[in-house]
Design an enzyme around this catalytic site. Structure first.
Site, mmCIF file in Angstrom:
data_model
loop_
_atom_site.group_PDB
_atom_site.id
_atom_site.type_symbol
_atom_site.label_atom_id
_atom_site.label_comp_id
_atom_site.label_asym_id
_atom_site.label_seq_id
_atom_site.Cartn_x
_atom_site.Cartn_y
_atom_site.Cartn_z
ATOM 1 N N SER A 78 0.857 -1.190 0.000
ATOM 2 C CA SER A 78 0.000 0.000 0.000
ATOM 3 C C SER A 78 0.887 1.232 0.000
ATOM 4 O O SER A 78 1.614 1.472 0.970
ATOM 5 C CB SER A 78 -0.887 -0.027 1.248
ATOM 6 O OG SER A 78 -1.688 1.120 1.313
ATOM 7 N N HIS A 106 -4.981 2.424 12.714
ATOM 8 C CA HIS A 106 -5.403 2.684 11.341
ATOM 9 C C HIS A 106 -6.566 3.657 11.271
ATOM 10 O O HIS A 106 -6.687 4.411 10.300
ATOM 11 C CB HIS A 106 -5.729 1.413 10.551
ATOM 12 C CG HIS A 106 -5.880 1.710 9.084
ATOM 13 N ND1 HIS A 106 -7.092 1.986 8.499
ATOM 14 C CD2 HIS A 106 -4.957 1.842 8.103
ATOM 15 C CE1 HIS A 106 -6.901 2.243 7.210
ATOM 16 N NE2 HIS A 106 -5.615 2.151 6.948
ATOM 17 N N HIS A 162 -2.807 0.615 -3.804
ATOM 18 C CA HIS A 162 -2.462 -0.605 -3.097
ATOM 19 C C HIS A 162 -2.731 -1.821 -3.985
ATOM 20 O O HIS A 162 -3.424 -1.731 -4.992
ATOM 21 C CB HIS A 162 -3.170 -0.713 -1.734
ATOM 22 C CG HIS A 162 -4.577 -1.215 -1.763
ATOM 23 N ND1 HIS A 162 -5.523 -0.812 -0.849
ATOM 24 C CD2 HIS A 162 -5.221 -2.090 -2.569
ATOM 25 C CE1 HIS A 162 -6.663 -1.436 -1.103
ATOM 26 N NE2 HIS A 162 -6.501 -2.205 -2.135
#
Lengths: 342, 342
Positions: A212, A292, A316
């Site tokens: 990513s 996250h 990603h």
């Protein structure tokens, strides 16, 4: 707008996607499209691990790998990136992509098998080879801009139109053709087999790999400041969490890497690459772990402030591989390297 | 740990839940459990709308409603809350819950039908009645603590053990028994029918209602400061967004309300209640709109800092109602009241 799943890989569903058919994503994203004849790809990570500065032998090995990437059966694309890991070792990883496994096999037999076999004498450096060969049903990509391909997308036929299945949690799963009929649940557990300095991993079914990345090379000064000061430190915290404490939540290993140019200088591109027990474990971290959620919040704030004017490029690629689509070997690497932690 | 879907409402799935069977939520949550004989509930919102201070007539009407809530066929639970809406009107809403629709029907015939019919003369106040009667398959609850029930849970038999289906996006859907076999997609669009000052809403299928509350009454000083300074302002921003700009994303109306005690004084409890085109629209806002990502981020930070010691109590109830489970009428209310915006 079109489905992220290409028409030739669509099939009658036994499992539903998470959004209704009339779902409209709030901003555009794109996926890599491959020729229908492409059935499977290969993604090969060749790592070099050392402390301090590089000596002549490993330097020559890297140059040799670079030469091999131009030999017969060459990858359609490769790049190189580095990071210093939690044990203080520098890892330089050369990542190559093929759109035909048979070509990869031929190349690997000629140039790849020796990399982490111990045949190389590299002044005490470690080496590792991590390969996935996912069928088209088992990987997906996503790009914030259709103008610049990265990773496996570089060996594709080009970018899609705007796709529907993104900007919600579970989008990666919904973009993956196999999710139409499969839960992609893990089975078994990876096992490390040690033969002296050489170690290989007997894989488990449905390991998940994500790469990513972000590219801030095109950002004007104010946007660059926002990325580097407001977003990147939060991203780094999340990457550090996965590296140091990810195992408890199903992340075997995380590397937060800086992409290098041909001379080994750092480009304004980075990516996280991580190995997961399952796509579900990755989903859970992404959507609900504080680290996250913080990354997502910082990115949302940044992108909301800039709107379509944002020059930061995000992408990603996520793969879920069966046991026969995986290959891991490590020579003279420390115990916390990649899948050795599994 | 147990499923949020009670055993007697479990059925063979044609649609999958979002998490694997071995999913372990990172923190405990609970749901209300009802006797298996309870097939359907009623949730009735009786609103009073006025500008400035309340005069004698509406005050008596509220007292009369309070008395009616103790009459034959009384609700199992009711509470009252207020907010000032975007048009500057105060809205006092009395919310009552029944666990048998037939009992509600009898009560409503005797005490409820006149509320928003125009039969009340209330010094120019507006009144409205919003009723959902979801079957058990079509609503779900969630509580951060099993110690204090709110809303429909007060008419339940008690709280569950720790449930599995929470702490991920899509949990509300997965807790709702109907999601085992139904997409819960909306059909049609609500339509307002005007007869002078009286207006009613012809409903659409699968409207979604959420009541989502917080109780900071038990928080010690430092936690209270964190809630009021770090979380509440972010929550308020999100509530304001839904109220003012929600229509574009499928939110017909949002009320951010303060719960009142018997004397009409504000308690240390608040909730947002909002009407949505569909559960999917609510899901999309919750999981990816910057305003709710900010709320979620602030709440995560707060709860991560406090851990299990947190005294803040959170709960919600979400219903998805068929057309025959809905009833909306408005008398002398302004145009931006509740479902009149639909």
């Amino acid at each position: 707008m079109e489905s992220a799943i290409p028409v030739h890989l669509q099939c009658p569903r036994t499992r539903q996607k998470r959004v209704p058919d009339d779902y409209q994503p709030p901003y555009p994203s794109f996926v890599a499209r491959f020729q229908p004849a492409v059935a499977q790809v290969a993604m090969a990570y060749f790592g070099l691990q050392f402390r301090g500065s590089m000596t002549a032998q490993p330097r020559e090995a890297l140059a040799g790998l670079e030469q091999a990437f131009s030999a017969a059966n060459a990858p359609g694309h490769w790049d190189r990136a580095s990071h210093v890991d939690e044990a203080g070792y520098t890892n330089i990883i050369s990542i190559a992509y093929w759109d035909r496994p048979a070509v990869f096999d031929a190349w690997f037999a000629a140039h790849g098998t020796h990399w982490a076999s111990g045949a190389n004498k590299l002044d005490g450096c470690g080496t590792f080879t991590e390969v996935l060969r996912p069928r088209m049903e088992r990987f997906e990509t996503l790009f914030s801009s259709s103008e610049r391909a990265e990773g496996v997308a570089v060996v594709s036929a080009g970018m899609s139109d705007v796709v529907q299945e993104h900007a919600y949690w579970g989008g990666a799963r919904d973009r993956m053709p196999a999710s139409q009929t499969e839960a992609l649940a893990p089975a078994g557990a990876p096992r490390v087999v040690t033969e002296g300095l050489y170690r290989r991993v007997v894989p488990h079914d449905n390991v998940c790999l994500i790469r990513s990345g972000q590219d801030w090379g095109d950002t004007p000064p104010e946007e660059r400041r926002m990325y580097l000061e407001d977003v990147e430190p939060v991203l780094r915290q999340g990457m550090d969490f996965l590296r140091d404490d990810g195992l408890a939540i199903g992340c075997f290993a995380n590397r937060y890497m800086r992409v290098l140019d041909a001379q080994g200088a750092e480009l304004e591109k980075s990516f996280g690459m991580s190995w997961w027990k399952s796509l579900a474990a990755l989903e859970r971290w992404a959507e609900s772990h504080p680290t996250h959620v913080a990354i997502f919040g910082a990115a949302m704030k940044y992108l909301s402030a800039l709107g379509p004017a944002a020059k930061l490029k995000l992408y990603h690629e996520v793969s879920v591989a069966t046991t026969d689509e995986q290959h891991f070997e490590y020579f003279n690497c420390h115990d916390r390297t990649g899948m050795l932690r599994a």
